[in-house]
Write a protein that holds these residues in place. Structure first.
Motif, PDB file in Angstrom:
ATOM      1  N   LYS A 292      30.420  31.506  -8.373  1.00 48.01           N
ATOM      2  CA  LYS A 292      31.073  32.398  -8.522  1.00 48.01           C
ATOM      3  C   LYS A 292      32.218  31.570  -8.643  1.00 48.01           C
ATOM      4  O   LYS A 292      32.768  30.867  -8.551  1.00 48.01           O
ATOM      5  CB  LYS A 292      31.515  33.465  -7.396  1.00 48.01           C
ATOM      6  CG  LYS A 292      32.270  32.777  -6.119  1.00 48.01           C
ATOM      7  CD  LYS A 292      32.171  33.390  -4.482  1.00 48.01           C
ATOM      8  CE  LYS A 292      33.138  32.485  -3.306  1.00 48.01           C
ATOM      9  NZ  LYS A 292      33.032  33.520  -2.394  1.00 48.01           N
ATOM     10  N   VAL A 293      32.948  32.710  -9.648  1.00 44.06           N
ATOM     11  CA  VAL A 293      34.377  32.424 -10.577  1.00 44.06           C
ATOM     12  C   VAL A 293      35.478  32.904  -8.653  1.00 44.06           C
ATOM     13  O   VAL A 293      35.060  34.020  -8.445  1.00 44.06           O
ATOM     14  CB  VAL A 293      34.820  32.844 -11.148  1.00 44.06           C
ATOM     15  CG1 VAL A 293      36.280  32.984 -11.353  1.00 44.06           C
ATOM     16  CG2 VAL A 293      33.958  32.480 -12.456  1.00 44.06           C
ATOM     17  N   THR A 294      36.525  32.284  -8.434  1.00 42.88           N
ATOM     18  CA  THR A 294      37.527  32.035  -7.702  1.00 42.88           C
ATOM     19  C   THR A 294      38.198  33.416  -8.040  1.00 42.88           C
ATOM     20  O   THR A 294      38.435  33.876  -9.309  1.00 42.88           O
ATOM     21  CB  THR A 294      38.327  31.105  -7.635  1.00 42.88           C
ATOM     22  OG1 THR A 294      37.677  30.023  -6.970  1.00 42.88           O
ATOM     23  CG2 THR A 294      39.503  31.807  -6.411  1.00 42.88           C
ATOM     24  N   CYS A 295      37.934  35.435  -7.358  1.00 42.00           N
ATOM     25  CA  CYS A 295      39.203  35.987  -7.876  1.00 42.00           C
ATOM     26  C   CYS A 295      40.494  35.630  -8.214  1.00 42.00           C
ATOM     27  O   CYS A 295      40.798  35.356  -7.441  1.00 42.00           O
ATOM     28  CB  CYS A 295      38.456  36.879  -6.814  1.00 42.00           C
ATOM     29  SG  CYS A 295      39.027  38.481  -7.260  1.00 42.00           S
ATOM     30  N   HIS A 296      40.864  36.154  -9.467  1.00 43.08           N
ATOM     31  CA  HIS A 296      42.160  35.816 -10.070  1.00 43.08           C
ATOM     32  C   HIS A 296      42.384  37.421 -11.719  1.00 43.08           C
ATOM     33  O   HIS A 296      41.223  38.184 -10.941  1.00 43.08           O
ATOM     34  CB  HIS A 296      42.198  34.576 -10.351  1.00 43.08           C
ATOM     35  CG  HIS A 296      40.970  35.175 -11.289  1.00 43.08           C
ATOM     36  ND1 HIS A 296      39.844  34.701 -11.647  1.00 43.08           N
ATOM     37  CD2 HIS A 296      41.867  34.325 -13.342  1.00 43.08           C
ATOM     38  CE1 HIS A 296      39.470  34.356 -13.017  1.00 43.08           C
ATOM     39  NE2 HIS A 296      40.092  34.010 -13.888  1.00 43.08           N
ATOM     40  N   TYR A 297      43.130  37.195 -11.290  1.00 45.60           N
ATOM     41  CA  TYR A 297      44.200  38.080 -12.333  1.00 45.60           C
ATOM     42  C   TYR A 297      44.907  37.240 -13.540  1.00 45.60           C
ATOM     43  O   TYR A 297      45.903  36.304 -12.682  1.00 45.60           O
ATOM     44  CB  TYR A 297      44.426  39.146 -12.097  1.00 45.60           C
ATOM     45  CG  TYR A 297      45.997  38.619 -11.427  1.00 45.60           C
ATOM     46  CD1 TYR A 297      46.886  39.214 -11.570  1.00 45.60           C
ATOM     47  CD2 TYR A 297      45.961  38.640  -9.496  1.00 45.60           C
ATOM     48  CE1 TYR A 297      48.585  38.941 -10.767  1.00 45.60           C
ATOM     49  CE2 TYR A 297      47.358  38.257  -8.805  1.00 45.60           C
ATOM     50  CZ  TYR A 297      48.742  38.962  -9.749  1.00 45.60           C
ATOM     51  OH  TYR A 297      49.721  38.756  -9.019  1.00 45.60           O
ATOM     52  N   HIS A 298      45.702  37.828 -14.452  1.00 43.36           N
ATOM     53  CA  HIS A 298      46.209  37.611 -15.484  1.00 43.36           C
ATOM     54  C   HIS A 298      47.293  38.559 -16.004  1.00 43.36           C
ATOM     55  O   HIS A 298      47.223  39.458 -15.797  1.00 43.36           O
ATOM     56  CB  HIS A 298      45.460  36.932 -16.862  1.00 43.36           C
ATOM     57  CG  HIS A 298      44.540  36.081 -16.184  1.00 43.36           C
ATOM     58  ND1 HIS A 298      44.653  34.595 -15.782  1.00 43.36           N
ATOM     59  CD2 HIS A 298      43.282  36.133 -16.078  1.00 43.36           C
ATOM     60  CE1 HIS A 298      43.385  34.186 -15.939  1.00 43.36           C
ATOM     61  NE2 HIS A 298      42.493  35.454 -16.490  1.00 43.36           N
TER      62      HIS A 298
END
Length: 114
Positions: A22-28
């Motif tokens: 999985k991709v680590t949950c994040h935002y931009h």
């Protein structure tokens, strides 16, 4: 994840990546991210980040199953996480500003991810 840049410039660079789990949950906070699933299957979790004076919440949407051929765009201020769901490799192409991989990447605490 393993990824390599394949074209573009600092404002919008295209990468290819293999997602082992999985991709680590994040935002931009600036700019969108465009994805295309090349092979495999996965689950996309996403939601609008709402930042209060002393807190951060996410208005989670219903997760979406993704498969080879699917494309989607993640707007700024949307938390997102791509999770591999099948046995074959999950390979994606994504495009974003270089800042998304460095200074404009904010991790979401695992405790608030549904």
């Amino acid at each position: 994840i393993r990824h390599v840049a394949i074209s573009g410039n600092a404002q919008s660079r295209t990468h290819v990546a293999e997602i082992p789990k999985k991709v680590t949950c994040h935002y931009h906070t600036h700019g969108e991210e465009i994805y295309e699933v090349v092979e495999g299957t996965g689950l996309l979790k996403f939601g609008l980040v709402q930042k209060g004076s002393n807190s951060l919440t996410v208005a989670w949407q219903k997760p979406i199953k993704v498969t080879a051929g699917d494309t989607f765009t993640i707007p700024e201020w949307y938390a997102h996480q791509l999770i591999k769901s099948g046995s074959e490799p999950l390979t994606i192409i994504f495009a974003c500003p270089d800042t998304h991989l460095a200074t404009d990447r904010f991790i979401i605490d695992e405790q608030i991810i549904p």
